[in-house]
Write a protein that holds these residues in place. Structure first.
Motif, PDB file in Angstrom:
ATOM      1  N   GLU A  37      -3.282   4.926   1.187  1.00  0.00           N
ATOM      2  CA  GLU A  37      -4.066   4.040   0.310  1.00  0.00           C
ATOM      3  C   GLU A  37      -4.989   3.107   1.090  1.00  0.00           C
ATOM      4  N   SER A  38      -4.571   2.670   2.276  1.00  0.00           N
ATOM      5  CA  SER A  38      -5.353   1.657   2.993  1.00  0.00           C
ATOM      6  C   SER A  38      -6.730   2.167   3.427  1.00  0.00           C
ATOM      7  N   VAL A  79      -8.506  -4.758   2.342  1.00  0.00           N
ATOM      8  CA  VAL A  79      -7.215  -4.743   3.036  1.00  0.00           C
ATOM      9  C   VAL A  79      -6.818  -6.161   3.422  1.00  0.00           C
ATOM     10  N   PHE A 101       0.847  -1.200   0.000  1.00  0.00           N
ATOM     11  CA  PHE A 101       0.000   0.000   0.000  1.00  0.00           C
ATOM     12  C   PHE A 101       0.880   1.247   0.000  1.00  0.00           C
TER      13      PHE A 101
END
Length: 633
Positions: free
Chosen positions: A425-426, A434, A421
């Motif tokens: 982004e997560s 995720v 990531f």
């Protein structure tokens, strides 16, 4: 040295000790020496009379006080304070201190020798009679300060403090220095009080005596509260030492990793690949966990980034392991248990712009495949919202499996660093996404990997030894704990099963291609047993808790019976001499951890319940069943 000769040596040492004590007592109370004692300890003598007596008695007076000073350390029940005060009256401040200190140092030396001969039983005996947390004190990083505090407390004879200090495994020069320095403040006070009595007016002396007596009465009256405060200080210093984020020391890190790598590389070909370059900090690095040496492979890839690894709390209770871990940036975690300090430390690494390195499976792979991860880990990754990298390790389990006794020569290990990531982004994707991406990046299967590397051959004559601690059900007769291994051969004590393992871990003489297939079949056996209404695992166990003296990771705590069923894990037995019933509800258990052929274990906060079953091979069964009980129908 045989047990008989050791026992005989202890008896001889005890006899010699008793003879010496009797000889010294005879010396003190015989002839003119008894007159020396009466003169020195006389309470009606004036200053001039005492000084005249000392001059008349000469060196014998010093010898008598020195011997008594030594004996009050060795015998422990002889109070020190009265002798020190009288020394100040008899010899003055500096001579009195010198005589008493020499006697104390000789006594301390004798205590050190006695401990070396008779071990921790002496310390345990004394600790049982003093309301002080010796166990926590032994784990503190402020040991010297604690020893000095003990010397200043009432009701603790010098001898007990010396036994405690000796039990910490100090070298003699450090031991004698700390115990000598520790005795000086209280010695100075006592001798100084005696000297003050003879060098000032009786009015001042009486006032000082009254003040001291009042203080002693108050200290004795509130002794419990005083010890409670000291114990709180000791425990706080211990917990702070054992829960802090280690300060990264590049030299220690390089030495430790290089030493282990030098050992591994003599047998294993290691291939490291960094597809990222320099990491963007702060960040998280995730790694799969097939082998104990994964820390070394990952650490080598991250060496320049100064990573902070999360390590099982148990290893921080061994003195030398803790020394290395603290200086390589690591910090502890209670696996599969609520651990607020660990969360704080993770956030501290993030706020400090560091690299947080973790192996989220939180246990060694049992059979060379990816194990599951707790949901809390995915939530943490999404919450902190920093760059995430992964290290995929293949071949590590096969080079040194959890159950194996040696590193396999001819092994190949591949470790590859990639980015998963980017920054921020997560939080742009769902928690389910995720989880899916983390699992995909870390999933490994050593048997599939080995099929793609037909050139690898493991050159070891004992490739199958230890498997009986993971494979516990015979596929031919169905009996449990009857399998045995020798070199590359697996057999059953109850039937004619005969299986060979070749130099690529392939099985011959059984329906399974490899041990992973055998293990899966074994889990199905337990899965069917779980359908019985009254299913439960039960075993007599030895209970061990986290050690505080640093000599081992765990210490003996008691014996009892463990039961695992649909309700949870229950222990009924003793704990440090007290009968207890400890229950862990199934909903709070993610997995019961295990050591192959050693134990099964579970953390409760910062304490570890480490159970050694009567049949150590059954340890894996507790792990298997704890997982199966969590399966959804």
């Amino acid at each position: 040295m045989t047990a008989t000769s050791t026992k005989k040596g202890k008896i001889i040492a005890a006899v010699c000790f008793v003879v010496v004590v009797i000889g010294l007592a005879f010396f003190l109370f015989s002839g003119d020496n008894f007159d020396v004692l009466k003169e020195i300890f006389s309470t009606s003598a004036t200053k001039e009379q005492v000084q005249n007596s000392i001059e008349k008695l000469g060196i014998r007076a010093y010898i008598v006080v020195l011997i008594i000073s030594m004996l009050q350390v060795v015998l422990t029940f002889v109070p020190a304070e009265p002798l020190h005060v009288i020394s100040g009256i008899s010899f003055g401040l500096w001579k009195g201190m010198a005589v008493c200190l020499i006697g104390i140092l000789i006594g301390n030396t004798i205590v050190y020798l006695l401990y070396k001969i008779y071990g921790a039983r002496l310390t345990d005996y004394f600790a049982a009679n003093v309301d002080f947390d010796f166990s926590s004190a032994g784990a503190s990083n402020r040991l010297a300060l604690i020893v000095i505090i003990l010397y200043c407390l009432p009701a603790i004879p010098y001898g007990i403090i010396c036994f405690f200090a000796a039990s910490m495994g100090m070298k003699y020069h450090k031991y004698i220095f700390i115990t000598g320095i520790g005795a000086i403040p209280s010695l100075f006070l006592d001798v100084g009080l005696g000297h003050l009595t003879m060098s000032t007016s009786w009015t001042i002396s009486i006032i000082v005596f009254v003040v001291i007596i009042i203080l002693l009465i108050l200290m004795c009256k509130y002794k419990t509260q005083i010890f409670a405060k000291v114990n709180e200080f000791v425990r706080r210093s211990r917990e702070k030492a054992q829960n802090k984020v280690g300060k990264y020391n590049p030299f220690v890190y390089w030495c430790a990793s290089s030493l282990v790598l030098a050992t591994i590389r003599s047998k294993v070909k290691i291939k490291l690949k960094n597809n990222v370059g320099k990491l963007s900090k702060p960040c998280i690095v995730l790694s799969n966990h097939g082998s104990f040496f994964d820390f070394v492979y990952s650490g080598k890839l991250l060496y320049k980034e100064q990573p902070h690894f999360i390590v099982a709390r148990m290893y921080f209770h061994h003195k030398w392991l803790r020394f290395i871990l603290e200086r390589t940036g690591a910090f502890p975690k209670s696996m599969y248990s609520t651990d607020i300090d660990n969360v704080k430390n993770c956030l501290k690494v993030m706020s400090g712009g560091g690299v947080l390195a973790m192996m989220p499976e939180a246990r060694l792979s049992t059979i060379g495949r990816f194990e599951d991860i707790q949901d809390a880990t995915y939530k943490f990754i999404q919450k902190v919202n920093v760059p995430v990298y992964t290290i995929k390790i293949n071949g590590g389990y096969l080079a040194k499996p959890k159950w194996g006794n040696k590193i396999r020569k001819g092994a190949v290990v591949e470790a590859e660093l990639n980015q998963l990531f980017g920054d921020g982004e997560s939080q742009t994707i769902s928690l389910a996404e995720v989880k899916a991406r983390v699992d995909e990046a870390l999933t490994f299967n050593e048997w599939e990997w080995l099929d793609n590397h037909p050139e690898i051959r493991y050159k070891t004559k004992t490739i199958a030894e230890g498997l009986e601690n993971v494979l516990i059900v015979c596929p031919k007769c169905g009996s449990k704990y009857s399998l045995t291994t020798s070199r590359n051969h697996i057999a059953c004590e109850h039937c004619d099963l005969s299986v060979d393992m070749d130099n690529r871990y392939a099985l011959h003489g059984v329906e399974f291609k490899n041990i992973a297939e055998w293990y899966d079949w074994q889990c199905d056996v337990f899965r069917k047993e779980l359908k019985k209404k009254k299913f439960a695992l039960e075993s007599e166990v030895e209970l061990r808790h986290l050690s505080e003296n640093g000599k081992r990771c765990t210490r003996y705590a008691g014996k009892g019976v463990c039961t695992l069923d649909r309700e949870g894990l229950k222990y009924v037995g003793t704990q440090d001499g007290t009968k207890i019933e400890k229950f862990f509800p199934l909903e709070n258990i993610h997995r019961i951890l295990f050591g192959a052929g050693e134990d099964f274990e579970i953390y409760d906060g910062k304490e570890l319940y480490y159970f050694v079953p009567e049949n150590k091979r059954s340890s894996v069964a507790w792990y298997i069943v704890s997982g199966l009980l969590k399966e959804k129908d």
